[in-house]
Design a protein around this motif. Structure first.
Motif, short mmCIF file in Angstrom:
data_model
loop_
_atom_site.label_atom_id
_atom_site.label_comp_id
_atom_site.label_asym_id
_atom_site.label_seq_id
_atom_site.Cartn_x
_atom_site.Cartn_y
_atom_site.Cartn_z
N ARG A 5 0.60 -1.51 0.16
CA ARG A 5 -0.10 -0.18 0.37
C ARG A 5 1.04 1.23 0.16
NH1 ARG A 5 -5.32 -1.71 4.36
NH2 ARG A 5 -5.80 -3.03 2.88
N ARG A 6 1.60 1.24 1.28
CA ARG A 6 3.02 2.16 0.90
C ARG A 6 3.34 2.67 -0.60
NH1 ARG A 6 4.48 0.19 6.04
NH2 ARG A 6 3.56 0.79 7.82
N LYS A 7 3.48 1.52 -1.22
CA LYS A 7 4.56 1.51 -2.34
C LYS A 7 4.22 1.91 -3.58
CE LYS A 7 7.65 -1.24 -5.64
NZ LYS A 7 7.63 -2.90 -6.61
N ARG A 8 2.59 2.03 -3.69
CA ARG A 8 1.43 2.09 -4.40
C ARG A 8 0.84 3.79 -4.05
NH1 ARG A 8 -4.35 -0.74 -4.50
NH2 ARG A 8 -4.72 -0.08 -2.92
N LEU A 9 1.06 3.93 -2.89
CA LEU A 9 0.87 5.34 -2.06
C LEU A 9 1.79 6.41 -2.86
CD1 LEU A 9 -0.83 7.41 -0.87
CD2 LEU A 9 -0.13 6.73 1.03
N PHE A 10 3.20 5.75 -2.98
CA PHE A 10 4.62 6.47 -3.07
C PHE A 10 4.55 7.13 -4.76
CE2 PHE A 10 8.79 6.34 -4.59
CZ PHE A 10 9.18 7.24 -3.95
N THR A 11 4.37 5.84 -5.24
CA THR A 11 4.02 6.12 -6.97
C THR A 11 3.25 7.07 -7.76
OG1 THR A 11 4.32 3.47 -7.04
CG2 THR A 11 3.28 4.31 -8.67
N ILE A 12 1.81 7.23 -6.53
CA ILE A 12 0.75 8.14 -7.21
C ILE A 12 1.30 9.57 -7.06
CG2 ILE A 12 -1.10 9.26 -6.71
CD1 ILE A 12 -2.23 5.42 -6.45
N LEU A 13 1.55 9.07 -5.50
CA LEU A 13 2.32 11.10 -5.09
C LEU A 13 3.46 11.15 -6.29
CD1 LEU A 13 3.18 10.56 -1.26
CD2 LEU A 13 0.96 12.03 -3.04
N ILE A 17 3.09 14.16 -8.56
CA ILE A 17 4.86 15.70 -9.11
C ILE A 17 5.23 15.76 -10.31
CG2 ILE A 17 7.14 16.00 -8.46
CD1 ILE A 17 5.97 14.46 -5.00
N ILE A 18 4.88 14.89 -11.29
CA ILE A 18 6.03 14.98 -12.43
C ILE A 18 5.55 15.12 -13.20
CG2 ILE A 18 6.48 13.73 -14.62
CD1 ILE A 18 7.23 11.27 -12.56
N LEU A 19 3.53 14.95 -13.60
CA LEU A 19 2.89 15.78 -13.86
C LEU A 19 2.02 17.36 -13.92
CD1 LEU A 19 -0.26 15.86 -15.57
CD2 LEU A 19 -1.06 15.32 -13.50
N VAL A 20 2.59 17.78 -12.55
CA VAL A 20 2.71 18.99 -12.33
C VAL A 20 3.55 19.32 -12.94
CG1 VAL A 20 2.46 20.53 -10.21
CG2 VAL A 20 1.27 18.57 -10.03
N GLY A 21 4.80 18.54 -12.89
CA GLY A 21 5.76 19.42 -13.36
C GLY A 21 5.70 19.73 -14.10
N LEU A 22 5.36 18.48 -15.08
CA LEU A 22 4.90 18.52 -17.28
C LEU A 22 4.45 19.70 -17.19
CD1 LEU A 22 5.20 15.10 -18.01
CD2 LEU A 22 6.76 16.69 -18.44
N ILE A 23 3.61 20.27 -16.68
CA ILE A 23 1.96 21.42 -16.96
C ILE A 23 2.76 22.36 -16.19
CG2 ILE A 23 0.24 22.30 -15.55
CD1 ILE A 23 -1.33 20.14 -15.45
N GLY A 24 3.71 22.31 -15.53
CA GLY A 24 3.96 23.66 -15.20
C GLY A 24 5.20 24.30 -16.70
N PHE A 25 6.37 23.39 -16.22
CA PHE A 25 6.76 23.22 -17.90
C PHE A 25 5.89 23.64 -19.78
CE2 PHE A 25 8.80 20.97 -21.04
CZ PHE A 25 10.92 22.41 -21.17
N SER A 26 5.26 23.09 -19.77
CA SER A 26 4.45 23.48 -20.68
C SER A 26 3.66 24.74 -20.86
CB SER A 26 3.39 22.36 -21.29
OG SER A 26 2.13 22.16 -20.24
N ILE A 27 3.65 25.32 -19.91
CA ILE A 27 2.61 26.07 -19.49
C ILE A 27 3.89 28.18 -19.24
CG2 ILE A 27 0.83 25.84 -18.59
CD1 ILE A 27 1.12 26.54 -16.24
N ARG A 28 5.01 27.63 -19.16
CA ARG A 28 5.82 28.37 -19.11
C ARG A 28 6.38 29.22 -20.63
NH1 ARG A 28 12.16 26.73 -17.71
NH2 ARG A 28 12.15 24.76 -19.75
N ASP A 29 6.73 30.64 -19.90
CA ASP A 29 7.35 31.46 -21.69
C ASP A 29 8.19 30.74 -22.16
OD1 ASP A 29 4.65 32.99 -21.57
OD2 ASP A 29 6.04 34.43 -19.85
#
Length: 294
Positions: A5-13, A17-29
């Motif tokens: 359960r801990r491993k699955r939760l860690f994977t989701i987190l 984090i990667i998705l948020v980073g990609l979004i931030g990367f894509s919307i920057r100038d």
């Protein structure tokens, strides 16, 4: 179980984090897009062009069809309006003709030539369909004082006589249906002559489409274009009533007397309103010879 359960939760987190980073990367100038972004954008643009072209073509066809439909409807509307305009113009022309005809009838009724007669105004209700049987029916009869052999005229001249009458209608025999049994005593006014020429209308020549006039005891020259009037002898037709115009003068088949062909002044093919002349006439106007119209 707790470890998984801990491993699955860690994977989701980590994924979040990667998705948020990609979004931030894509919307920057940025000055330029990455290769994957360029590929994705070009692919989407190409797909949009493939879809847009046929859609625009179909849309233009539908628009053209709608325009053609509107043009057709407009054309039909304009045709209907033109037809109504032509009908209105025709009605105006007919009303103008009828007004002129009625005015001439009124003028003729008030004429001094009819002072010794009682004019009966009437309208044509029917015409014989047979061309060789020249008759019309009018809406006045015995109840209105119309009797057999009364003269019938229009504002332009004589058209015939009453052939028969019922209580509320009468039949008129037109001049182009006359024969030798319906002769009319006439005179021809000759300018610069001591006396007028006289004669009888003996019928209608269908080949020449003119009345046949035979002169009596007159051998002087009679010019074409001279007008023929009723003489008043016999008491059927008023004196001086215009009949027609001489179109040709010649000798009869035996070479013994002059004859003329007379074109009627009234249009016998276009009669709508007439006057029946009631012959309340002074007998002193009859000729001494006793000749009468039949």
């Amino acid at each position: 179980m707790s470890f998984f359960r801990r491993k699955r939760l860690f994977t989701i987190l980590i994924g979040i984090i990667i998705l948020v980073g990609l979004i931030g990367f894509s919307i920057r100038d940025r000055q330029s897009l990455t290769a994957p972004e360029q590929f994705a954008k070009d692919a989407i643009s190409w797909m949009q062009q493939i879809i847009h072209t046929p859609v625009e073509y179909v849309s233009s066809i539908i628009t053209n069809l709608d325009d053609m439909k509107n043009v057709y409807k407009e054309n039909q509307r304009l045709k209907e309006e033109l037809s109504q305009y032509q009908q209105t113009l025709y009605e105006i022309q007919e009303l103008r003709k009828e007004n002129e005809e009625l005015s001439s009838i009124i003028d003729k009724t008030d004429s001094d030539k009819l002072d010794a007669y009682h004019p009966i105004q009437a309208s044509v209700t029917a015409r014989s369909p047979e061309q060789w049987f020249q008759q019309v029916t009018i809406n006045k009869g015995l109840q209105d004082g119309v009797e057999k052999n009364m003269a019938v005229i229009t504002g332009k001249g004589m058209i015939g006589k009453i052939q028969s009458s019922s209580q509320f209608s009468s039949t008129v025999l037109l001049l182009n249906g006359f024969d030798r049994s319906n002769r009319i005593s006439v005179k021809v006014n000759l300018p610069n002559q001591e006396e007028d020429a006289s004669g009888f209308i003996l019928g209608y020549d269908k080949e020449r489409e003119a009345l046949l006039l035979e002169f009596t005891d007159y051998d002087r020259e009679i010019k074409e274009g001279t007008f023929v009037f009723s003489s008043g002898l016999g008491g059927v037709f008023p004196k001086g009533l215009e009949i027609g115009e001489i179109k040709e003068v010649t000798m009869d088949q035996y070479g013994l007397s002059q004859v003329a062909y007379v074109e009627t002044s009234a249009d016998l093919s276009n009669v709508h309103h007439v006057i029946v002349v009631d012959r309340m006439m002074d007998t002193s106007t009859q000729g001494v010879t006793g000749e009468e119209e039949e």
